[in-house]
Motif scaffolding. Structure first.
Motif, PDB file in Angstrom:
ATOM      1  N   SER A   5     -21.126  -4.077  16.808  1.00 52.28           N
ATOM      2  CA  SER A   5     -22.056  -4.939  16.545  1.00 52.28           C
ATOM      3  C   SER A   5     -21.277  -6.561  17.098  1.00 52.28           C
ATOM      4  N   SER A   6     -20.344  -6.986  17.082  1.00 47.74           N
ATOM      5  CA  SER A   6     -19.668  -8.311  17.293  1.00 47.74           C
ATOM      6  C   SER A   6     -19.500  -7.806  19.193  1.00 47.74           C
ATOM      7  N   TYR A   7     -18.511  -6.690  19.139  1.00 50.96           N
ATOM      8  CA  TYR A   7     -18.637  -6.666  20.697  1.00 50.96           C
ATOM      9  C   TYR A   7     -19.806  -6.457  21.760  1.00 50.96           C
ATOM     10  N   LEU A   8     -20.888  -5.890  20.994  1.00 53.99           N
ATOM     11  CA  LEU A   8     -22.368  -6.264  21.736  1.00 53.99           C
ATOM     12  C   LEU A   8     -22.779  -7.397  22.337  1.00 53.99           C
ATOM     13  N   TYR A   9     -23.084  -8.607  20.803  1.00 53.66           N
ATOM     14  CA  TYR A   9     -23.318  -9.654  21.315  1.00 53.66           C
ATOM     15  C   TYR A   9     -22.371 -10.974  22.131  1.00 53.66           C
ATOM     16  N   ARG A  10     -21.287 -10.520  21.787  1.00 54.04           N
ATOM     17  CA  ARG A  10     -20.697 -11.420  22.953  1.00 54.04           C
ATOM     18  C   ARG A  10     -20.796 -10.715  24.021  1.00 54.04           C
ATOM     19  N   ALA A  11     -20.261  -9.429  24.443  1.00 50.48           N
ATOM     20  CA  ALA A  11     -20.777  -8.866  25.785  1.00 50.48           C
ATOM     21  C   ALA A  11     -22.074  -9.440  25.807  1.00 50.48           C
ATOM     22  N   PHE A  12     -22.957  -9.341  25.581  1.00 54.56           N
ATOM     23  CA  PHE A  12     -24.457  -9.702  26.116  1.00 54.56           C
ATOM     24  C   PHE A  12     -24.285 -11.528  26.740  1.00 54.56           C
ATOM     25  N   TYR A  13     -23.553 -11.970  25.378  1.00 54.80           N
ATOM     26  CA  TYR A  13     -23.549 -13.252  26.111  1.00 54.80           C
ATOM     27  C   TYR A  13     -22.817 -14.128  26.786  1.00 54.80           C
ATOM     28  N   ALA A  14     -21.654 -13.123  26.650  1.00 55.32           N
ATOM     29  CA  ALA A  14     -20.290 -13.715  27.947  1.00 55.32           C
ATOM     30  C   ALA A  14     -21.301 -13.439  28.858  1.00 55.32           C
ATOM     31  N   LEU A  15     -21.682 -12.078  29.852  1.00 56.10           N
ATOM     32  CA  LEU A  15     -21.225 -12.039  30.789  1.00 56.10           C
ATOM     33  C   LEU A  15     -23.189 -12.332  31.355  1.00 56.10           C
ATOM     34  N   PRO A  16     -22.831 -12.159  32.246  1.00 50.81           N
ATOM     35  CA  PRO A  16     -23.732 -12.178  33.416  1.00 50.81           C
ATOM     36  C   PRO A  16     -25.135 -11.097  33.344  1.00 50.81           C
ATOM     37  N   ALA A  33     -24.736  -5.650  28.419  1.00 54.07           N
ATOM     38  CA  ALA A  33     -23.658  -6.284  27.380  1.00 54.07           C
ATOM     39  C   ALA A  33     -23.176  -4.637  26.890  1.00 54.07           C
ATOM     40  N   ILE A  34     -23.869  -3.294  27.769  1.00 50.71           N
ATOM     41  CA  ILE A  34     -23.361  -2.246  28.154  1.00 50.71           C
ATOM     42  C   ILE A  34     -21.763  -2.347  28.828  1.00 50.71           C
ATOM     43  N   HIS A  35     -21.694  -2.827  30.156  1.00 46.76           N
ATOM     44  CA  HIS A  35     -20.454  -2.425  30.555  1.00 46.76           C
ATOM     45  C   HIS A  35     -19.482  -3.366  29.620  1.00 46.76           C
ATOM     46  N   GLY A  36     -20.283  -4.878  29.371  1.00 50.10           N
ATOM     47  CA  GLY A  36     -18.943  -5.868  29.027  1.00 50.10           C
ATOM     48  C   GLY A  36     -18.796  -4.672  27.699  1.00 50.10           C
TER      49      GLY A  36
END
Length: 173
Positions: A27-38, A50-53
């Protein structure tokens, strides 16, 4: 590599030879990837950033850690025990963006397709599941790494439990 495969009444079932456990806060990975990546989308417009991240972070940590046991732990949908105990729990947090919500099911399918154990316990937040499993593993003498951006997990750190933040922020990166 062995996998965490079964839970019985939320108890960790471990192979006798296991010496290391990696618990990933999906869950942490999901949020971080969503907000960190274009924003990334398919040709049909489906969100995939977010999936890619998350998949990239999983690939990297599996290469780096190579644990005996592993589990990706994610929040299950619906209310939790914390919601029942405190009505205002997370009341001030904004709702999950639709662009993030639509990536959850494809991500879950991708994690399962990779053969990684995915734990989602109804009524229990991922961080509570992780804390329980890490404590049980430490009691059994198994060195456990928790990969999360959740600083509240620091209270679990001891001689058998360490935290790994895959996306550190600030001057101490």
């Amino acid at each position: 590599m062995f996998w965490v495969m079964r839970l019985q009444t939320h108890e960790l079932i471990l192979m006798n030879t296991a010496r290391s456990l990696l618990l990933i806060d999906g869950s942490s990975y999901l949020y971080r990837a969503f907000y960190a990546l274009p924003e990334l989308t398919t040709s049909l417009g489906a969100q995939t950033g977010a999936i890619h991240g998350v998949l990239n972070m999983l690939h990297r940590i599996l290469q780096d850690q190579q644990p005996d046991l592993i589990a990706v732990v994610m929040d299950a949908p619906g209310k939790t025990v914390r919601d029942e105990l405190f009505a205002q729990y997370k009341a001030n947090r904004p709702p999950m963006p639709d662009a993030l919500r639509e990536q959850i099911d494809p991500l879950l399918k991708a994690i399962e397709a990779l053969g990684l154990p995915l734990l989602r316990i109804k009524g229990v937040e991922a961080d509570d599941v992780i804390g329980t499993l890490a404590t049980q593993a430490a009691t059994a003498g198994i060195n456990t790494v928790i990969s999360t951006g959740d600083k509240d997990m620091a209270q679990l750190v001891n001689e058998h439990i360490t935290l790994l933040d895959t996306m550190p922020r600030g001057p101490n990166k």
